[in-house]
Write an enzyme that holds these catalytic residues in place. Structure first.
Site, PDB file in Angstrom:
ATOM      1  N   THR A 133       0.535   4.099   5.297  1.00 55.22           N
ATOM      2  CA  THR A 133       1.513   3.352   5.278  1.00 55.22           C
ATOM      3  C   THR A 133       1.599   2.141   4.031  1.00 55.22           C
ATOM      4  O   THR A 133       0.523   2.105   3.481  1.00 55.22           O
ATOM      5  CB  THR A 133       1.349   2.095   6.402  1.00 55.22           C
ATOM      6  OG1 THR A 133       2.162   1.196   6.182  1.00 55.22           O
ATOM      7  CG2 THR A 133      -0.038   1.671   6.646  1.00 55.22           C
ATOM      8  N   GLU A 135       1.871  -0.770   4.150  1.00 53.20           N
ATOM      9  CA  GLU A 135       1.163  -2.102   4.369  1.00 53.20           C
ATOM     10  C   GLU A 135      -0.011  -2.094   3.625  1.00 53.20           C
ATOM     11  O   GLU A 135      -0.808  -3.147   3.500  1.00 53.20           O
ATOM     12  CB  GLU A 135       1.023  -2.258   6.002  1.00 53.20           C
ATOM     13  CG  GLU A 135       2.227  -2.770   6.762  1.00 53.20           C
ATOM     14  CD  GLU A 135       2.435  -4.260   6.497  1.00 53.20           C
ATOM     15  OE1 GLU A 135       1.535  -4.726   6.741  1.00 53.20           O
ATOM     16  OE2 GLU A 135       3.747  -4.616   6.152  1.00 53.20           O
ATOM     17  N   TYR A 157      -3.870  -4.435  11.371  1.00 51.27           N
ATOM     18  CA  TYR A 157      -3.138  -3.032  11.052  1.00 51.27           C
ATOM     19  C   TYR A 157      -3.404  -2.406   9.896  1.00 51.27           C
ATOM     20  O   TYR A 157      -3.858  -1.287   9.855  1.00 51.27           O
ATOM     21  CB  TYR A 157      -1.801  -3.290  11.461  1.00 51.27           C
ATOM     22  CG  TYR A 157      -0.761  -1.936  10.968  1.00 51.27           C
ATOM     23  CD1 TYR A 157      -0.780  -0.877  12.068  1.00 51.27           C
ATOM     24  CD2 TYR A 157      -0.177  -2.009  10.030  1.00 51.27           C
ATOM     25  CE1 TYR A 157      -0.150   0.231  11.838  1.00 51.27           C
ATOM     26  CE2 TYR A 157       0.637  -0.628   9.665  1.00 51.27           C
ATOM     27  CZ  TYR A 157       0.630   0.291  10.627  1.00 51.27           C
ATOM     28  OH  TYR A 157       1.375   1.285  10.233  1.00 51.27           O
ATOM     29  N   LYS A 161      -5.554   1.031   8.822  1.00 50.58           N
ATOM     30  CA  LYS A 161      -5.049   2.178   8.466  1.00 50.58           C
ATOM     31  C   LYS A 161      -5.627   2.420   6.990  1.00 50.58           C
ATOM     32  O   LYS A 161      -5.460   3.591   6.348  1.00 50.58           O
ATOM     33  CB  LYS A 161      -3.546   1.763   8.158  1.00 50.58           C
ATOM     34  CG  LYS A 161      -2.786   1.994   9.461  1.00 50.58           C
ATOM     35  CD  LYS A 161      -2.285   3.254   9.725  1.00 50.58           C
ATOM     36  CE  LYS A 161      -1.278   3.571  10.881  1.00 50.58           C
ATOM     37  NZ  LYS A 161      -0.967   4.768  11.139  1.00 50.58           N
TER      38      LYS A 161
END
Ligand code: NAP
Ligand code: GDD
Length: 385
Positions: A133, A135, A157, A161
């Site tokens: 991601t 992110e 999160y 990841k």
């Protein structure tokens, strides 16, 4: 022989589009779904077949990424050619409330699949895709972000990841696994989860114009995202696993837009012009004009009159609730998809306006149905989030 794919997270937005895409390509698709107290297969209902049919191209297995034995058994039973690991607790804000669960599912969950492939001696037969991601870039180190931009995660999160990203790289380097990371920037669609910002906006807008809701409460309006359409993005996942050599790719549109602008564009699709006034938690979105013809085309004459009447008492349809702010925010994401364009030949077909139009139209249809039921005296749900 038909190719077999296993998708974790098949009941989610991307899982549903990917399953449809692969079935069209002739794959037999296996999917892992979690047991829940209500059926949770709405997004793949159109693909779902009666389990009594003999030759099915969609087969679901109960499972969970936190259960290694279950994951290993499913992989052993279906012996897929390709595994797409899309399962995750995917909401950034919620990950601050559930950090340990998020690490277990999004981080260690990836390891469980990789280890199962290794233990089952399938490393030369299986190709693996990891749903990484944008992110990961978090507090961004450069703009736009490429495959070489350093990571700086800003949430539980993103930290989970980050582990999943590197363990995927590690299994590729240590054991020669065909394992690739897709570093995907935000992608949305009419079946996007209702609590992500894009869908929250298109649903909220639809409810407001139909008189089902007065105000849409939002968080950080200044955040910028590189938004694409999920249909384009699942095609990129597939392309990565068709390459001779595994690798990591940024998948993005290369265009970044503020949340505030996403809201403005969405309202403009039904003929409503908005102006934002004030700042931070005092910022509000005020209706400055309504194009009658567009509103009537998209909504109805009857609702136009009601909406205009409502504006006389309160023209502010957007307000800020700091409860939606995140303890640490990712302010700007802007991807550079040059490598995916060059190596995969991947070019997105949708732009932001096309995406928003599809989402607004779809939510209007859904909410008109709700309005119809309410007028008929039937109970409808509230959707406060
Ligand atoms: P989504 O709609 O939230 O779907 C997530 C899927 O994971 C759902 O099927 C969910 O099952 C399943 N899941 C959750 N916890 C699980 C667990 N413990 N075990 C097994 N399955 C579990 O997410 P999405 O937007 O499709 O995204 C797919 C993947 O791409 C996710 O890994 C996400 O983090 C990543 N990603 C998404 C974007 C984006 O913009 N959409 C961008 C970059 C990366 P239920 O239906 O039962 O909840
Ligand atoms: N959800 C939400 N709700 N976000 C809001 C709101 C609101 O009311 N108001 C403003 N925002 C801002 C968030 O603070 C964030 O900066 C931005 O809108 C996007 O939020 P989300 O749509 O929740 O997505 P995300 O960027 O945090 O995460 C999504 O994209 C990632 C890829 O960059 C998820 O799909 C992740 O799973 C994915 O990895």
């Amino acid at each position: 022989m038909d190719k077999k794919a296993l998708i974790t997270g098949i009941t989610g937005q991307d899982g549903a589009y990917l399953a449809e895409f692969l079935i069209k390509k002739g794959y037999i698709v296996h999917g892992i779904k979690r047991r829940s107290s209500l059926l949770n297969t709405e997004r793949i209902d159109h693909l779902y077949q009666d389990p009594h049919i003999e030759k099915r191209n969609l087969i679901l297995h109960y499972g969970d990424l936190s259960d290694s034995m279950n994951i290993t058994r499913i992989i052993q039973e279906c012996r897929p050619d390709e595994i797409y690991n899309l399962g995750a607790m995917s909401h950034v804000k919620v990950s601050f409330d559930m950090p340990e669960y998020t690490a277990n599912t999004d981080g260690t969950g990836t390891l469980r699949i990789l280890e199962a492939i290794r233990l089952l001696n399938l490393k030369d037969q299986v190709r693996f895709y990891q749903a990484s991601t944008s992110e990961l870039y978090g507090l961004v180190r450069e703009v736009p972000q490429t495959e070489n931009t350093p990571f700086y995660p800003r949430s539980p999160y993103a930290c989970a990841k980050l582990y999943a990203y590197w363990i995927t790289v590690n299994y590729r380097e240590a054991y020669g696994l065909h394992a690739s990371n897709g570093i995907l920037f935000n992608h949305e669609s009419p079946i996007r989860g209702e609590t992500f910002v894009s869908r929250k906006i298109t649903r909220g807008l639809s409810r407001i114009v139909l008189g089902l809701q007065d105000t849409l409460y939002m968080g950080n309006l200044s955040a910028k995202r590189d938004w694409g359409h999920a249909k384009d993005y699942v095609r990129a996942m597939y392309l990565m696993l068709q390459q001779e050599t595994p690798d990591d790719y940024v998948i993005a549109t290369g265009v970044t837009t503020e949340v505030r602008e996403f809201i403005r564009k969405s309202f403009a699709f039904v003929g409503i012009e908005l102006e934002f006034k004030g700042d931070k938690e005092n910022e509000k979105g005020c209706v400055t004009s309504v194009n009658d013809k567009t509103f009537i085309d998209k909504v109805s004459r009857e609702h136009l009159d009601k909406f205009k009447h409502r504006l006389k008492t309160d023209p502010y349809v957007i307000k800020v609730d700091p409860g939606y702010f995140r303890p640490t925010e990712v302010e700007l994401l802007h991807g550079d998809p040059a490598k995916a364009n060059r190596v995969l030949g991947w070019i997105p077909e949708y732009d932001l306006d096309g995406l928003i139009e599809e989402m607004v139209d779809s939510d209007l249809v859904f909410m008109k149905k709700e309005d119809y039921l309410r007028n008929g005296g039937y109970k409808i749900n509230n959707y406060f989030e």
